[in-house]
Motif scaffolding. Structure first.
Motif, PDB file in Angstrom:
ATOM      1  N   GLY A   1       5.708   9.779 -35.034  1.00  0.00           N
ATOM      2  CA  GLY A   1       6.142  10.647 -36.123  1.00  0.00           C
ATOM      3  C   GLY A   1       7.653  10.803 -36.134  1.00  0.00           C
ATOM      4  O   GLY A   1       8.297  10.752 -37.190  1.00  0.00           O
TER       5      GLY A   1
ATOM      6  N   TYR B   1      -9.174  11.790 -34.924  1.00  0.00           N
ATOM      7  CA  TYR B   1     -10.061  12.761 -35.565  1.00  0.00           C
ATOM      8  C   TYR B   1     -11.528  12.379 -35.394  1.00  0.00           C
ATOM      9  O   TYR B   1     -12.367  13.225 -35.051  1.00  0.00           O
ATOM     10  CB  TYR B   1      -9.722  12.880 -37.049  1.00  0.00           C
ATOM     11  CG  TYR B   1     -10.631  13.822 -37.799  1.00  0.00           C
ATOM     12  CD1 TYR B   1     -10.480  15.195 -37.682  1.00  0.00           C
ATOM     13  CD2 TYR B   1     -11.670  13.330 -38.607  1.00  0.00           C
ATOM     14  CE1 TYR B   1     -11.323  16.064 -38.354  1.00  0.00           C
ATOM     15  CE2 TYR B   1     -12.511  14.193 -39.281  1.00  0.00           C
ATOM     16  CZ  TYR B   1     -12.332  15.562 -39.149  1.00  0.00           C
ATOM     17  OH  TYR B   1     -13.180  16.408 -39.814  1.00  0.00           O
TER      18      TYR B   1
ATOM     19  N   VAL C   1       5.375  14.618 -41.913  1.00  0.00           N
ATOM     20  CA  VAL C   1       4.865  14.625 -40.540  1.00  0.00           C
ATOM     21  C   VAL C   1       4.353  16.016 -40.170  1.00  0.00           C
ATOM     22  O   VAL C   1       3.256  16.167 -39.613  1.00  0.00           O
ATOM     23  CB  VAL C   1       5.968  14.178 -39.556  1.00  0.00           C
ATOM     24  CG1 VAL C   1       5.523  14.414 -38.110  1.00  0.00           C
ATOM     25  CG2 VAL C   1       6.298  12.702 -39.760  1.00  0.00           C
ATOM     26  N   VAL C   2       5.118  17.053 -40.500  1.00  0.00           N
ATOM     27  CA  VAL C   2       4.708  18.427 -40.192  1.00  0.00           C
ATOM     28  C   VAL C   2       3.421  18.784 -40.928  1.00  0.00           C
ATOM     29  O   VAL C   2       2.541  19.462 -40.378  1.00  0.00           O
ATOM     30  CB  VAL C   2       5.834  19.419 -40.540  1.00  0.00           C
ATOM     31  CG1 VAL C   2       5.354  20.864 -40.377  1.00  0.00           C
ATOM     32  CG2 VAL C   2       7.048  19.182 -39.652  1.00  0.00           C
TER      33      VAL C   2
ATOM     34  N   LYS D   1      -2.233  11.744 -28.718  1.00  0.00           N
ATOM     35  CA  LYS D   1      -1.480  12.801 -29.406  1.00  0.00           C
ATOM     36  C   LYS D   1       0.017  12.674 -29.137  1.00  0.00           C
ATOM     37  O   LYS D   1       0.842  12.822 -30.053  1.00  0.00           O
ATOM     38  CB  LYS D   1      -1.981  14.182 -28.963  1.00  0.00           C
ATOM     39  CG  LYS D   1      -3.363  14.539 -29.480  1.00  0.00           C
ATOM     40  CD  LYS D   1      -3.819  15.878 -28.930  1.00  0.00           C
ATOM     41  CE  LYS D   1      -5.245  16.192 -29.383  1.00  0.00           C
ATOM     42  NZ  LYS D   1      -5.736  17.483 -28.811  1.00  0.00           N
TER      43      LYS D   1
ATOM     44  N   LEU E   1       3.031  11.854 -31.881  1.00  0.00           N
ATOM     45  CA  LEU E   1       4.251  12.649 -32.042  1.00  0.00           C
ATOM     46  C   LEU E   1       5.493  11.768 -31.948  1.00  0.00           C
ATOM     47  O   LEU E   1       6.447  11.926 -32.720  1.00  0.00           O
ATOM     48  CB  LEU E   1       4.305  13.760 -30.994  1.00  0.00           C
ATOM     49  CG  LEU E   1       3.321  14.925 -31.188  1.00  0.00           C
ATOM     50  CD1 LEU E   1       3.390  15.879 -29.997  1.00  0.00           C
ATOM     51  CD2 LEU E   1       3.629  15.676 -32.485  1.00  0.00           C
TER      52      LEU E   1
ATOM     53  N   GLY F   1       0.196  23.302 -44.252  1.00  0.00           N
ATOM     54  CA  GLY F   1       0.165  21.857 -44.455  1.00  0.00           C
ATOM     55  C   GLY F   1       0.331  21.496 -45.921  1.00  0.00           C
ATOM     56  O   GLY F   1       1.062  20.554 -46.267  1.00  0.00           O
TER      57      GLY F   1
ATOM     58  N   LEU G   1      -4.327   8.502 -36.250  1.00  0.00           N
ATOM     59  CA  LEU G   1      -4.771   9.876 -36.500  1.00  0.00           C
ATOM     60  C   LEU G   1      -6.233   9.906 -36.918  1.00  0.00           C
ATOM     61  O   LEU G   1      -6.995  10.786 -36.494  1.00  0.00           O
ATOM     62  CB  LEU G   1      -3.901  10.517 -37.585  1.00  0.00           C
ATOM     63  CG  LEU G   1      -4.202  11.978 -37.920  1.00  0.00           C
ATOM     64  CD1 LEU G   1      -3.971  12.875 -36.703  1.00  0.00           C
ATOM     65  CD2 LEU G   1      -3.351  12.454 -39.096  1.00  0.00           C
TER      66      LEU G   1
ATOM     67  N   TYR H   1      -4.171  18.418 -39.143  1.00  0.00           N
ATOM     68  CA  TYR H   1      -4.992  18.057 -37.989  1.00  0.00           C
ATOM     69  C   TYR H   1      -5.361  19.305 -37.186  1.00  0.00           C
ATOM     70  O   TYR H   1      -6.515  19.454 -36.763  1.00  0.00           O
ATOM     71  CB  TYR H   1      -4.260  17.069 -37.085  1.00  0.00           C
ATOM     72  CG  TYR H   1      -5.038  16.772 -35.817  1.00  0.00           C
ATOM     73  CD1 TYR H   1      -6.166  15.953 -35.845  1.00  0.00           C
ATOM     74  CD2 TYR H   1      -4.690  17.376 -34.606  1.00  0.00           C
ATOM     75  CE1 TYR H   1      -6.912  15.725 -34.707  1.00  0.00           C
ATOM     76  CE2 TYR H   1      -5.428  17.142 -33.462  1.00  0.00           C
ATOM     77  CZ  TYR H   1      -6.544  16.318 -33.518  1.00  0.00           C
ATOM     78  OH  TYR H   1      -7.288  16.101 -32.375  1.00  0.00           O
ATOM     79  N   ARG H   2      -4.396  20.214 -36.975  1.00  0.00           N
ATOM     80  CA  ARG H   2      -4.668  21.429 -36.195  1.00  0.00           C
ATOM     81  C   ARG H   2      -5.763  22.264 -36.857  1.00  0.00           C
ATOM     82  O   ARG H   2      -6.664  22.760 -36.181  1.00  0.00           O
ATOM     83  CB  ARG H   2      -3.398  22.257 -36.042  1.00  0.00           C
ATOM     84  CG  ARG H   2      -2.360  21.674 -35.117  1.00  0.00           C
ATOM     85  CD  ARG H   2      -2.827  21.675 -33.650  1.00  0.00           C
ATOM     86  NE  ARG H   2      -3.117  23.023 -33.205  1.00  0.00           N
ATOM     87  CZ  ARG H   2      -4.225  23.396 -32.608  1.00  0.00           C
ATOM     88  NH1 ARG H   2      -5.189  22.502 -32.382  1.00  0.00           N
ATOM     89  NH2 ARG H   2      -4.412  24.642 -32.206  1.00  0.00           N
TER      90      ARG H   2
ATOM     91  N   ILE I   1       0.512  17.454 -39.074  1.00  0.00           N
ATOM     92  CA  ILE I   1       0.292  18.221 -37.841  1.00  0.00           C
ATOM     93  C   ILE I   1      -0.540  19.457 -38.160  1.00  0.00           C
ATOM     94  O   ILE I   1      -1.519  19.767 -37.472  1.00  0.00           O
ATOM     95  CB  ILE I   1       1.630  18.608 -37.190  1.00  0.00           C
ATOM     96  CG1 ILE I   1       2.334  17.379 -36.632  1.00  0.00           C
ATOM     97  CG2 ILE I   1       1.398  19.636 -36.064  1.00  0.00           C
ATOM     98  CD1 ILE I   1       3.727  17.646 -36.099  1.00  0.00           C
ATOM     99  N   PHE I   2      -0.168  20.164 -39.223  1.00  0.00           N
ATOM    100  CA  PHE I   2      -0.926  21.355 -39.631  1.00  0.00           C
ATOM    101  C   PHE I   2      -2.340  20.981 -40.060  1.00  0.00           C
ATOM    102  O   PHE I   2      -3.312  21.666 -39.709  1.00  0.00           O
ATOM    103  CB  PHE I   2      -0.212  22.085 -40.766  1.00  0.00           C
ATOM    104  CG  PHE I   2       0.884  22.998 -40.315  1.00  0.00           C
ATOM    105  CD1 PHE I   2       0.615  24.081 -39.486  1.00  0.00           C
ATOM    106  CD2 PHE I   2       2.191  22.782 -40.723  1.00  0.00           C
ATOM    107  CE1 PHE I   2       1.631  24.937 -39.070  1.00  0.00           C
ATOM    108  CE2 PHE I   2       3.218  23.626 -40.309  1.00  0.00           C
ATOM    109  CZ  PHE I   2       2.934  24.714 -39.475  1.00  0.00           C
TER     110      PHE I   2
END
Length: 244
Positions: free
Chosen positions: A14, A44, A216-217, A7, A11, A184, A40, A223-224, A220-221
């Motif tokens: 990214g 996952y 990139v953001v 992770k 980042l 996302g 990624l 994946y979260r 992140i969303f």
């Protein structure tokens, strides 16, 4: 432990991707983005308790599209009237990837409840989608040929459909997972629109930074939210919920 290291590495990569795209190092940026998506997907698949096959195929197809986009830099030179197969195949893979992401949401909705509560917002979203897709795609008119323009229009339509489905899903469920999916999707739409302006209107470094940052953001969303379970539909927020 390995998952945490992965992770952190993602980042850092990214951040590197954003810098490379902003500095117009397109080949290096394409290589880093492909690597990020491969890692990624590994993260996952290896460390997600409840995997979604739809999200898995989204990652696989999107990753394959980026790998092809990177490979295109080392493909044969294209001349006038040559067909850019890398362009068509990569974009069709991206479209399929987003379709799987849309299906991920659609299969879990109670359509009777959704249409009974949200029929007017759904109608408004459809009208806005058609309008926005037409306006955004017109920026490429005169730059792209007929088939490229058709592909671009379809691509933008799928992106707007993703945003609309994400918004409807959030309005229906009102939970953290659906909110993260919506955020996302919003970031993906911003990234794609700015990227369109970057490539076909004005190749400005600031636009390169912005669209890569939103991309990139967005992941992140995505994946979260993939690590959470739906808890909705939840009741709408009200002050009564704060009463002891």
């Amino acid at each position: 432990m390995f998952a945490k290291i992965l992770k952190v590495l993602l980042l850092l990569l990214g951040g590197l991707f954003i810098v490379l795209q902003g500095m117009t190092f397109q080949i290096e940026g394409a290589a880093v983005s492909a690597l990020i998506l491969v890692l990624l997907t590994v993260l996952y698949c290896g460390w997600t308790a409840n995997k979604s096959r739809y999200f898995f195929w989204f990652l696989v197809l999107y990753t394959t599209g980026h790998v092809l986009s990177y490979s295109a830099w080392y493909g044969p030179d294209l001349y006038e009237d040559d067909i850019d197969y890398f362009y068509y195949i990569a974009n069709m893979l991206f479209i399929l990837a987003y379709i799987f992401l849309i299906l991920k949401i659609l299969i879990q909705l109670d359509y009777r409840a959704v249409f009974s509560k949200l029929s007017i917002p759904i109608f408004i979203l459809i009208v806005l989608d058609v309008f926005c897709v037409s306006i955004v795609t017109e920026t490429t008119e005169g730059v792209l040929g007929f088939y490229e323009y058709t592909l671009e229009y379809t691509y933008n339509a799928i992106i707007m459909a993703l945003l609309s489905v994400a918004l409807i899903n959030y309005m229906y469920r009102n939970d953290i997972k659906s909110m993260m999916f919506l955020m996302g999707s919003i970031c993906i739409v911003f990234s794609e629109i700015i990227q369109l302006a970057y490539f076909y209107v004005m190749e400005d470094k600031i636009l390169g930074f912005i669209y890569s940052f939103f991309l990139v953001v967005a992941f992140i969303f995505f994946y979260r939210q993939s690590q959470l379970e739906f808890t909705g539909p939840e009741p709408d927020y009200s002050d009564n919920q704060l009463e002891a």
